[in-house]
Design an enzyme around this catalytic site. Structure first.
Site, short mmCIF file in Angstrom:
data_model
loop_
_atom_site.label_atom_id
_atom_site.label_comp_id
_atom_site.label_asym_id
_atom_site.label_seq_id
_atom_site.Cartn_x
_atom_site.Cartn_y
_atom_site.Cartn_z
N CYS A 161 25.69 -15.87 22.04
CA CYS A 161 24.57 -14.97 21.78
C CYS A 161 23.20 -15.64 21.87
O CYS A 161 22.18 -14.95 21.82
CB CYS A 161 24.73 -14.33 20.40
SG CYS A 161 26.39 -13.72 20.07
N HIS A 293 17.36 -12.25 14.84
CA HIS A 293 18.65 -12.13 15.53
C HIS A 293 19.28 -10.79 15.15
O HIS A 293 19.83 -10.10 16.00
CB HIS A 293 19.55 -13.30 15.17
CG HIS A 293 20.81 -13.34 15.97
ND1 HIS A 293 20.81 -13.42 17.35
CD2 HIS A 293 22.12 -13.30 15.59
CE1 HIS A 293 22.06 -13.43 17.78
NE2 HIS A 293 22.87 -13.35 16.75
N HIS A 330 23.36 -5.27 21.24
CA HIS A 330 23.51 -6.72 21.39
C HIS A 330 24.01 -7.00 22.80
O HIS A 330 25.18 -6.76 23.11
CB HIS A 330 24.49 -7.25 20.35
CG HIS A 330 24.47 -8.74 20.20
ND1 HIS A 330 23.88 -9.58 21.12
CD2 HIS A 330 24.96 -9.57 19.22
CE1 HIS A 330 24.01 -10.84 20.72
NE2 HIS A 330 24.66 -10.85 19.58
#
EC number: 2.3.1.-
Length: 401
Positions: A161, A293, A330
């Site tokens: 990520c 995040h 995401h």
């Protein structure tokens, strides 16, 4: 060699739109691209939500190149061309050796892999000839290089990520070290395929409805597809050609948790944020906006909130924070590239994009996360957090020029 590195062009596409203008427009207006995944090749997988790109823009990728490309590479090339157009830059014989690319990919070409191996496993026949090169993690960087003629440092970066922030950090290093004058950098991923969704479903990480970062009752991650790319140049190179500078990449902070393959730890994100501030020569109070995040999981959002408080102290309650994953989901390897766009546009426009889908406060996430409504404020410095599974952390600071 201490060279300043600036951004002169950006390109992107995701569920919100197929260019940076539409991505910013809808993100700043808290529109969410999250909805039922309509991919017809999910092989009976039901009830999955995500943020799909409904239709690709006209891209004029050569057919001979297209047959060797996974969707990840296609998205990266489209974003790269947009970034080049905005920068008013082209690659030619005179600059090709000083022009490179780094592209972060978190998952790799599972779309190509699945399409090739499903029929092969059922029939025992050969797989499609380009499967291997479509699926390799460096494919997107290679395809960007070939599409534009870049012959400088070109490589893929993979750290789940945080891949895009690591790719941008690596590109900054190439310029600062004198190996390149210009770099295309960012990330791309296309995880809305059966095998990836089944894997995340098995981890019990997927939200059943939408992504609600920092909100009480949040239920997990929503996956999306997309790409984001930026043209990075040395300040001297950009000013010499009269380029419009969008922002400076002022600092980079990298760290590892060395703790657990999935569970978050506070010390890793804290170290990365502190390192970023130090690299940029900034005090905590200098940061106006932090793009978190903010994945929408209970543990990650709480962990990030604690880390932010440790680094910023009382200023943690004064600066604006938001998670734009609430709008574009995401996008794994592309996530922090899309969030780079949000940071730079916040600096350009003086608007903090909101955390969409927010319902009610969580006492463990009690910072100002800009719930549901964008906020006008002067943004001179914006920071972008990317904290990956496995504990690989990458934080970038962007500064007004």
């Amino acid at each position: 060699m201490d060279r300043r590195v600036v951004i002169t062009g950006m390109g992107g596409l995701c569920g919100l739109g197929t260019d940076t203008t539409s991505i910013w427009k809808w993100s700043a207006r808290r529109r969410s691209a999250i909805g039922p995944v309509l991919n017809t090749e999910l092989h009976g997988l039901k009830g999955i939500v995500g943020a799909e790109i409904k239709a690709l823009p006209d891209h004029n990728i050569d057919r001979k190149q297209l047959v060797s490309m996974d969707r990840i590479s296609v998205l990266a090339v489209i974003a790269a061309h947009e970034a080049m157009r905005q920068a008013g830059l082209s690659c030619n014989e005179g600059n090709a050796l000083r022009f490179g690319a780094t592209v972060g990919v978190g998952l790799g070409g599972w779309d190509a892999t699945e399409k090739a191996y499903r029929p092969s496993l059922s029939t025992g026949g050969r797989t499609e000839i380009f499967t291997g090169v479509k699926a390799m993690p460096s494919a997107a960087a290679c395809q960007v290089s070939m599409s534009l003629g870049l012959r400088g440092p070109v490589f893929g970066v993979t750290s789940a990520c945080s891949s895009a922030n690591h790719a941008i950090a690596s590109a900054v290093d190439q310029i600062k070290c004198g190996r390149a004058d210009v770099m295309l950098a960012g990330g791309s991923d296309a995880p809305l395929v059966w095998i990836v969704l089944k894997a995340w479903e098995a981890m019990r990480a997927l939200a059943p409805d939408t992504c609600r970062p920092f909100s009480a009752g949040r239920k997990g991650v929503v996956l999306g597809e997309g790409a984001g790319m930026a043209v990075l140049e040395s300040y001297e190179h950009a000013t010499a050609r009269g380029a419009t500078i969008l922002a400076e990449v002022a600092g980079v902070g990298l760290s590892a948790d060395a703790f657990h393959i999935t569970a978050p730890a506070v010390h890793g994100p804290e170290s990365a944020m502190r390192a970023c501030l130090a690299d940029a020569g900034l005090n905590a109070e200098d940061v106006d906006y932090l793009n978190a995040h903010g994945t929408g999981t209970k543990a990650n959002d709480q962990n990030e909130t604690t880390a932010i408080k440790r680094v910023f102290g009382d200023h943690a309650y004064s600066m604006s924070i938001s998670s734009t994953k609430s709008t574009h989901a995401h996008c794994i390897g592309a996530a922090s590239a899309l969030e780079m766009i949000a940071c730079v546009m916040a600096i350009q426009e003086g608007v903090v994009p909101p955390t969409a889908n927010y319902r009610e406060p969580d006492p463990d996430c009690d910072l100002d996360v800009t719930p549901n409504v964008p906020r006008e404020r002067k943004v001179r410095v914006a920071m972008s957090n990317a904290f990956a599974m496995g504990g690989t952390n990458a934080v970038l600071a962007f500064k007004q020029v």
